[in-house]
Design a protein around this motif. Structure first.
Motif, PDB file in Angstrom:
ATOM      1  N   SER A 325      34.133  62.218   2.769  1.00  0.00           N
ATOM      2  CA  SER A 325      32.944  61.717   3.448  1.00  0.00           C
ATOM      3  C   SER A 325      33.104  61.842   4.948  1.00  0.00           C
ATOM      4  O   SER A 325      34.227  61.933   5.466  1.00  0.00           O
ATOM      5  N   ALA A 326      31.972  61.868   5.636  1.00  0.00           N
ATOM      6  CA  ALA A 326      31.941  61.873   7.098  1.00  0.00           C
ATOM      7  C   ALA A 326      30.796  60.981   7.539  1.00  0.00           C
ATOM      8  O   ALA A 326      29.725  60.972   6.917  1.00  0.00           O
ATOM      9  N   GLN A 327      31.022  60.224   8.605  1.00  0.00           N
ATOM     10  CA  GLN A 327      29.962  59.390   9.153  1.00  0.00           C
ATOM     11  C   GLN A 327      30.142  59.279  10.658  1.00  0.00           C
ATOM     12  O   GLN A 327      31.241  59.491  11.179  1.00  0.00           O
ATOM     13  N   GLY A 328      29.055  58.998  11.327  1.00  0.00           N
ATOM     14  CA  GLY A 328      29.138  58.911  12.782  1.00  0.00           C
ATOM     15  C   GLY A 328      27.847  58.398  13.384  1.00  0.00           C
ATOM     16  O   GLY A 328      26.858  58.140  12.697  1.00  0.00           O
ATOM     17  N   GLY A 329      27.855  58.260  14.688  1.00  0.00           N
ATOM     18  CA  GLY A 329      26.682  57.810  15.419  1.00  0.00           C
ATOM     19  C   GLY A 329      25.928  58.969  16.031  1.00  0.00           C
ATOM     20  O   GLY A 329      26.450  60.090  16.145  1.00  0.00           O
ATOM     21  N   LEU A 330      24.689  58.711  16.409  1.00  0.00           N
ATOM     22  CA  LEU A 330      23.876  59.736  17.066  1.00  0.00           C
ATOM     23  C   LEU A 330      22.883  59.060  17.989  1.00  0.00           C
ATOM     24  O   LEU A 330      22.645  57.855  17.896  1.00  0.00           O
TER      25      LEU A 330
END
Length: 400
Positions: A325-330
């Motif tokens: 999985s990958a997650q992050g802000g934008l």
């Protein structure tokens, strides 16, 4: 609730010289009042059904907190869920021709508890949301419109800076299907469930040992004893990157009047972090014993093994979930958001069984403080277990 023994034990410890300041149990109210509205559209296209579900629901939740003194706090939270159409099986509306979307109509007291907080001890008694560690075994299922709560008493002790002890007694669980579900066992379960959790800080992380003795007084075969150990830690790898690892091992056996063999649980989850970016890989195994598999019915199950919810109950041959999985802000103009993607491959814990695979993705954006929108999807492809399923959620949540 039948809690005299726990209440007496808690009072005896709180009145002792040990009772001096630990954080109160999770979910203490930070504001004297709170109002939250959440509208959601959920689309479910499951090949096991001739028609897809199109569920529109609205949740209204309000709460009041009152601090009687520096150490005593009371909290009450009411919740209402409205079914805005009938093109889904809410478990309460009788629409069995559609796939289940477990957001049934409801009007109930969600939480009502009393807190005491000292310097090295804290206690809570009443109906409450409980989350232990990552919610793999005990959670509040906050994703559903009507979250899971418990009639319980809990006590936290912090004898040293590094050591924390938590003792909980669960008397009843109020499930996400709500009081209107047609199946009484889907509404709530009566329990006799002492839980014990001990956490010790270690360099870069923590070591947690736990024991959960859960007797289900409504379904005797669901009673289990689970003993486990969880280690999590992180360290700085460079100026920009940080690494982490979670290892967990548990053993589950029948408890009270249940029968069957024991089964093991294992988790290995390394991760890399750079700012808001988090990359994870994982291998989770819920084993199979004689006549039963490792089960976690009181968990926040939607957060594990794919958002399509095909594995809310572990199959008879167990489950191996290999995932990345990958997650992050934008940032979208002046607005901030979060994104996440994940891929799972599911197999049996024994035998050469292939269950299927799943791709999940979500995007959430804060339009302004207190107003959030979310789009989320799950794409499950069967390789012998259940049927192909696609889910899509569109959600708006407002907290004034």
């Amino acid at each position: 609730m039948r809690l005299p023994l726990v209440a007496c034990l808690a009072w005896g410890i709180l009145a002792s010289p040990l009772a001096h300041a630990v954080e109160p149990p999770a979910s203490s109210a930070a504001k004297p009042w709170m109002l939250n509205l959440r509208y959601r559209h959920e689309h479910v296209d499951d090949d096991a059904f001739a028609r897809p579900a199109e569920a529109d629901t609205l949740r209204v939740r309000g709460s009041l907190a009152h601090r009687f003194s520096p150490r005593w706090t009371g909290f009450i939270e009411a919740e209402g869920v409205a079914e805005l159409n009938d093109r889904f099986n809410s478990t309460a509306n009788g629409q069995a021709a559609y796939p289940v979307v477990a957001d049934a109509r409801a009007l109930e007291i969600n939480q009502a508890w009393l807190d005491w907080a000292g310097e090295r001890a804290a206690a809570r008694v009443g109906r409450q949301a409980i989350i232990l560690d990552n919610a793999r075994f005990i959670g509040n299922v906050a994703w559903r419109q009507n979250m899971q709560t418990f009639d319980a008493a809990q006590l936290k002790l912090k004898p040293t800076k590094a050591l924390e002890l938590q003792a909980i007694y669960l008397d009843r669980v109020h499930r996400v299907n709500g009081d209107e579900a047609r199946d009484p066992l889907a509404r709530e379960r009566r329990l006799r469930a002492p839980l014990l959790r001990v956490s010790h800080a270690v360099p870069g992380g923590s070591l947690v040992g736990y024991g959960y003795w859960i007797e289900d007084r409504d379904v005797a075969s669901a009673s289990t004893r689970t003993l486990g150990l969880r280690w999590s830690a992180s360290r700085v790898l460079s100026k920009d990157w940080k690494g982490g690892l979670v290892l967990e091992r548990a053993q589950q056996a029948p408890w009270a009047d249940a029968n069957g063999g024991s089964a093991a649980y294992m988790l290995v989850e390394p991760r890399l972090e750079r700012g808001s970016l988090v990359l994870k890989a994982g291998w989770e195994r819920l084993g199979a014993g004689r006549a039963r598999a490792f089960q976690t019915p009181l968990a926040t199950l939607h957060a594990f093994n794919g958002w399509a919810d095909k594995f809310l109950a572990t199959p008879a041959n167990g489950l191996r979930d290999t995932y990345v999985s990958a997650q992050g802000g934008l940032e979208i103009g002046s607005r901030k958001g979060k994104w996440e993607v994940a891929f799972h491959e599911f197999r049996g814990a024994r035998g050469n069984l292939r269950y299927g695979s799943e791709l999940d993705a979500s995007l959430g954006v804060t339009l302004r403080p207190g107003l959030d929108v979310l789009a989320k999807l799950a794409h499950y492809r069967s390789d012998g277990f259940a049927r192909d399923t696609d889910k899509l959620w569109l959600q708006v949540e407002w907290t004034p």
